[in-house]
Design a protein around this motif. Structure first.
Motif, PDB file in Angstrom:
ATOM      1  N   LEU A  32      13.131 -13.360  32.271  1.00  0.00           N
ATOM      2  CA  LEU A  32      14.382 -13.149  31.561  1.00  0.00           C
ATOM      3  C   LEU A  32      15.272 -14.352  31.815  1.00  0.00           C
ATOM      4  CD1 LEU A  32      14.858  -9.350  32.287  1.00  0.00           C
ATOM      5  CD2 LEU A  32      14.107 -10.425  30.153  1.00  0.00           C
ATOM      6  N   GLU A  33      15.935 -14.792  30.772  1.00  0.00           N
ATOM      7  CA  GLU A  33      16.676 -16.053  30.746  1.00  0.00           C
ATOM      8  C   GLU A  33      17.802 -16.121  31.769  1.00  0.00           C
ATOM      9  OE1 GLU A  33      17.035 -19.817  29.245  1.00  0.00           O
ATOM     10  OE2 GLU A  33      15.626 -18.362  28.498  1.00  0.00           O
ATOM     11  N   ASP A  34      18.598 -15.067  31.849  1.00  0.00           N
ATOM     12  CA  ASP A  34      19.786 -15.076  32.701  1.00  0.00           C
ATOM     13  C   ASP A  34      20.234 -13.633  32.925  1.00  0.00           C
ATOM     14  OD1 ASP A  34      20.989 -14.326  30.305  1.00  0.00           O
ATOM     15  OD2 ASP A  34      21.784 -16.311  29.906  1.00  0.00           O
ATOM     16  N   PRO A  35      21.288 -13.431  33.734  1.00  0.00           N
ATOM     17  CA  PRO A  35      21.731 -12.051  33.992  1.00  0.00           C
ATOM     18  C   PRO A  35      22.085 -11.283  32.721  1.00  0.00           C
ATOM     19  CG  PRO A  35      22.689 -13.515  35.608  1.00  0.00           C
ATOM     20  CD  PRO A  35      22.006 -14.386  34.586  1.00  0.00           C
ATOM     21  N   SER A  36      22.626 -11.941  31.711  1.00  0.00           N
ATOM     22  CA  SER A  36      22.962 -11.217  30.488  1.00  0.00           C
ATOM     23  C   SER A  36      21.709 -10.700  29.787  1.00  0.00           C
ATOM     24  CB  SER A  36      23.790 -12.079  29.536  1.00  0.00           C
ATOM     25  OG  SER A  36      23.040 -13.173  29.066  1.00  0.00           O
ATOM     26  N   ALA A  37      20.591 -11.410  29.902  1.00  0.00           N
ATOM     27  CA  ALA A  37      19.330 -10.937  29.327  1.00  0.00           C
ATOM     28  C   ALA A  37      18.835  -9.699  30.072  1.00  0.00           C
ATOM     29  CB  ALA A  37      18.276 -12.039  29.360  1.00  0.00           C
ATOM     30  N   VAL A  38      19.033  -9.662  31.380  1.00  0.00           N
ATOM     31  CA  VAL A  38      18.652  -8.488  32.173  1.00  0.00           C
ATOM     32  C   VAL A  38      19.460  -7.279  31.700  1.00  0.00           C
ATOM     33  CG1 VAL A  38      18.587  -7.458  34.488  1.00  0.00           C
ATOM     34  CG2 VAL A  38      17.998  -9.877  34.175  1.00  0.00           C
ATOM     35  N   TYR A  39      20.778  -7.465  31.574  1.00  0.00           N
ATOM     36  CA  TYR A  39      21.623  -6.360  31.106  1.00  0.00           C
ATOM     37  C   TYR A  39      21.276  -5.965  29.675  1.00  0.00           C
ATOM     38  CZ  TYR A  39      24.454  -6.894  35.283  1.00  0.00           C
ATOM     39  OH  TYR A  39      24.881  -6.947  36.582  1.00  0.00           O
ATOM     40  N   GLY A  40      20.863  -6.917  28.859  1.00  0.00           N
ATOM     41  CA  GLY A  40      20.448  -6.602  27.493  1.00  0.00           C
ATOM     42  C   GLY A  40      19.233  -5.705  27.461  1.00  0.00           C
ATOM     43  N   VAL A  41      18.243  -5.996  28.307  1.00  0.00           N
ATOM     44  CA  VAL A  41      17.044  -5.149  28.379  1.00  0.00           C
ATOM     45  C   VAL A  41      17.422  -3.761  28.883  1.00  0.00           C
ATOM     46  CG1 VAL A  41      14.831  -4.817  29.569  1.00  0.00           C
ATOM     47  CG2 VAL A  41      15.419  -7.055  28.617  1.00  0.00           C
ATOM     48  N   LEU A  42      18.277  -3.704  29.898  1.00  0.00           N
ATOM     49  CA  LEU A  42      18.711  -2.400  30.408  1.00  0.00           C
ATOM     50  C   LEU A  42      19.458  -1.606  29.331  1.00  0.00           C
ATOM     51  CD1 LEU A  42      19.873  -3.372  34.010  1.00  0.00           C
ATOM     52  CD2 LEU A  42      17.774  -2.190  33.337  1.00  0.00           C
ATOM     53  N   ALA A  43      20.273  -2.275  28.530  1.00  0.00           N
ATOM     54  CA  ALA A  43      20.993  -1.595  27.443  1.00  0.00           C
ATOM     55  C   ALA A  43      20.015  -1.059  26.396  1.00  0.00           C
ATOM     56  CB  ALA A  43      21.993  -2.560  26.805  1.00  0.00           C
ATOM     57  N   GLN A  44      18.961  -1.829  26.093  1.00  0.00           N
ATOM     58  CA  GLN A  44      17.952  -1.361  25.133  1.00  0.00           C
ATOM     59  C   GLN A  44      17.229  -0.132  25.674  1.00  0.00           C
ATOM     60  OE1 GLN A  44      15.969  -5.209  24.735  1.00  0.00           O
ATOM     61  NE2 GLN A  44      16.260  -5.021  22.528  1.00  0.00           N
ATOM     62  N   LEU A  45      16.893  -0.155  26.954  1.00  0.00           N
ATOM     63  CA  LEU A  45      16.230   0.993  27.564  1.00  0.00           C
ATOM     64  C   LEU A  45      17.126   2.225  27.506  1.00  0.00           C
ATOM     65  CD1 LEU A  45      14.657  -0.850  30.606  1.00  0.00           C
ATOM     66  CD2 LEU A  45      13.393   0.215  28.727  1.00  0.00           C
ATOM     67  N   GLU A  46      18.408   2.044  27.804  1.00  0.00           N
ATOM     68  CA  GLU A  46      19.344   3.161  27.741  1.00  0.00           C
ATOM     69  C   GLU A  46      19.480   3.680  26.310  1.00  0.00           C
ATOM     70  OE1 GLU A  46      23.827   4.300  29.202  1.00  0.00           O
ATOM     71  OE2 GLU A  46      23.409   2.216  28.705  1.00  0.00           O
ATOM     72  N   ALA A  47      19.550   2.765  25.333  1.00  0.00           N
ATOM     73  CA  ALA A  47      19.676   3.166  23.925  1.00  0.00           C
ATOM     74  C   ALA A  47      18.461   3.970  23.464  1.00  0.00           C
ATOM     75  CB  ALA A  47      19.864   1.942  23.045  1.00  0.00           C
ATOM     76  N   LEU A  48      17.310   3.691  24.040  1.00  0.00           N
ATOM     77  CA  LEU A  48      16.091   4.424  23.699  1.00  0.00           C
ATOM     78  C   LEU A  48      15.960   5.731  24.486  1.00  0.00           C
ATOM     79  CD1 LEU A  48      13.596   1.418  23.511  1.00  0.00           C
ATOM     80  CD2 LEU A  48      14.403   2.832  21.595  1.00  0.00           C
ATOM     81  N   GLY A  49      16.918   5.990  25.384  1.00  0.00           N
ATOM     82  CA  GLY A  49      16.890   7.221  26.165  1.00  0.00           C
ATOM     83  C   GLY A  49      15.862   7.213  27.279  1.00  0.00           C
ATOM     84  N   LEU A  50      15.514   6.015  27.766  1.00  0.00           N
ATOM     85  CA  LEU A  50      14.490   5.893  28.801  1.00  0.00           C
ATOM     86  C   LEU A  50      15.136   5.795  30.177  1.00  0.00           C
ATOM     87  CD1 LEU A  50      12.254   3.343  26.914  1.00  0.00           C
ATOM     88  CD2 LEU A  50      11.868   5.793  27.181  1.00  0.00           C
ATOM     89  N   GLU A  51      14.462   6.337  31.176  1.00  0.00           N
ATOM     90  CA  GLU A  51      14.976   6.326  32.541  1.00  0.00           C
ATOM     91  C   GLU A  51      14.368   5.166  33.323  1.00  0.00           C
ATOM     92  OE1 GLU A  51      15.096   9.133  36.542  1.00  0.00           O
ATOM     93  OE2 GLU A  51      14.270   9.942  34.685  1.00  0.00           O
TER      94      GLU A  51
END
Length: 103
Positions: free
Chosen positions: A69-88
């Motif tokens: 992952l490119e930088d901390p914002s990319a990490v948070y982006g992946v976490l946001a996608q996981l949350e949007a998909l309802g994944l734990e």
């Protein structure tokens, strides 16, 4: 006009990561790092299409995503996608050192 995708095409659209170059002195940057993200449940092809830059591995009742992952914002982006998909998310771990990229 119908904006629905054709039958059988169930991909999740993904925004590309913002790339920060070393010449951009206004932004604090960190080098790309390798991460592992453990997720409860078995993700299918449709859910995995939201993470095209990461490799997946199913281990029992969990899915593990691994990739750079490119930088901390990319990490948070992946976490946001996981949350949007309802994944734990069970675990997020930096598993590799930063990698150096040539300009």
């Amino acid at each position: 006009m119908n904006s629905r995708p054709p039958e059988g095409n169930h991909q999740i659209p993904v925004a590309t990561a913002h790339r920060v170059t070393p010449q951009d002195h206004r932004v604090a940057t960190e080098p790309r790092c390798q991460y592992t993200i453990r997720i409860r449940g078995r993700l299918g092809a449709t859910a995995l299409s939201a993470f095209p830059t990461m490799e997946s591995d199913v281990r029992g009742r969990e899915t593990v995503l691994t990739g750079s992952l490119e930088d901390p914002s990319a990490v948070y982006g992946v976490l946001a996608q996981l949350e949007a998909l309802g994944l734990e998310v069970l675990e997020l771990r930096q598993v590799g050192p930063p990698t150096v990229h040539e300009p």
